[in-house]
Design a protein around this motif. Structure first.
Motif, PDB file in Angstrom:
ATOM      1  N   ARG A 157      41.206  31.672  43.091  1.00 13.08           N
ATOM      2  CA  ARG A 157      42.265  31.450  42.342  1.00 13.08           C
ATOM      3  C   ARG A 157      43.160  33.399  43.003  1.00 13.08           C
ATOM      4  O   ARG A 157      44.044  32.801  43.451  1.00 13.08           O
ATOM      5  CB  ARG A 157      42.794  32.213  40.514  1.00 13.08           C
ATOM      6  N   ALA A 161      46.374  32.528  44.938  1.00 16.94           N
ATOM      7  CA  ALA A 161      47.539  33.783  44.964  1.00 16.94           C
ATOM      8  C   ALA A 161      48.033  34.362  45.999  1.00 16.94           C
ATOM      9  O   ALA A 161      49.243  34.855  46.898  1.00 16.94           O
ATOM     10  CB  ALA A 161      47.434  34.584  43.971  1.00 16.94           C
ATOM     11  N   GLY A 173      54.467  40.180  45.311  1.00 18.95           N
ATOM     12  CA  GLY A 173      53.252  39.136  45.137  1.00 18.95           C
ATOM     13  C   GLY A 173      51.825  39.328  45.809  1.00 18.95           C
ATOM     14  O   GLY A 173      50.901  39.632  45.669  1.00 18.95           O
TER      15      GLY A 173
END
Length: 275
Positions: A157, A161, A173
């Motif tokens: 995950r 990302a 981000g």
């Protein structure tokens, strides 16, 4: 012990040749005999490697260790064995900074529970000195090798990302998934270990390669979440391994290892990565 697939093959072959030249019936403890022989072969290789660096005045440039690459969705028995025995990239990088004697003492004792009196006989020192070698190595390893404490699903995950942010050019981000003191190591100059630190610096460099991120594919690098990116001609451009830790505000990337040496990448068997 060696962090090099090629040297591993050479060491195993040398141990096999020595065994063939020995009357096995005279060996009381074959396992102990093989441990001693392979450890001494590895020690000689590590000493030779260090000597070559000093002669070339490049001993300040640590090398990137080799790695085990595999698909997340499919294993064959050989790959499962390699991953089960693989050591995290962060630990391998730290091992490269140890002296040959420290490295051998640490690996044999802490990973394989070999007694210090046996290690002393291999290194050529007293058991007390062998214990001190392992202790010094252990302190350096603990101080420099962050361990994975996040399972593979959570690792993926975080890496996804990271990859999405790179593709979108999303600087904030990237900052959100990077530890403030993240370190990025790369072998883009063959034979040298280039290192940068800090979330902002790493994020700025990552965004520079957003075009190549479009071709990135998830893989396992030493059993942890990683990615491989491809050139237009289908050849690998880079392999990235990630070290991820659980923190108060979520899981963060604390280290990124980027393998870009074309010679090393050219030795990869990438057929297993293709459907």
């Amino acid at each position: 012990m060696l962090g090099s697939m090629g040297e591993v093959d050479d060491a195993v072959q040398e141990a096999w040749l020595r065994l063939n030249r020995t009357d096995a019936r005279s060996i009381e403890n074959l396992g102990g005999w093989l441990t001693t022989v392979i450890a001494r072969v590895c020690l000689d290789m590590l000493r030779s490697r260090k000597s070559r660096r000093e002669e070339s005045l490049e001993d300040h440039n640590e090398r990137m260790p080799d790695f085990v690459l595999s698909r997340e969705d499919r294993f064959d028995p050989e790959q499962e064995t390699l991953i089960a025995d693989s050591v995290g990239l962060a630990l391998l990088v730290v091992l490269e900074t140890l002296s040959p004697q420290e490295r051998l003492a640490f690996v044999l004792h802490d990973m394989f529970a070999v007694p210090f009196d046996e290690i002393a006989a291999i290194v050529g020192c007293s058991p007390v000195a062998a214990r001190q070698l392992a202790s010094r190595a252990r302190r350096r390893v603990r101080g420099g090798a962050p361990a994975h404490d996040v399972d593979l699903i959570q690792q993926r995950r975080v890496v996804n990302a990271f990859l999405a942010a790179v593709r979108a050019g999303d600087f904030e981000g990237l900052i959100a998934v990077l530890d403030p003191d993240v370190v990025r190591r790369s072998d883009h100059i063959p034979g040298e270990l280039n290192e940068i630190r800090g979330a902002r610096t790493v994020a700025e460099q990552a965004i520079m390669f957003s075009r190549l991120a479009a071709s990135a594919q998830p893989v396992l690098v030493n059993g942890a979440a990683g990615i491989i990116s491809w050139l237009p001609d289908g050849q690998p451009f880079s392999v990235m391994g990630f070290t991820i830790q659980r923190q108060v505000d979520g899981n963060r990337i604390v280290a990124i290892d980027v393998f870009r040496d074309p010679v090393r990448l050219g030795r990869l068997d990438v057929t297993m990565l293709k459907d």
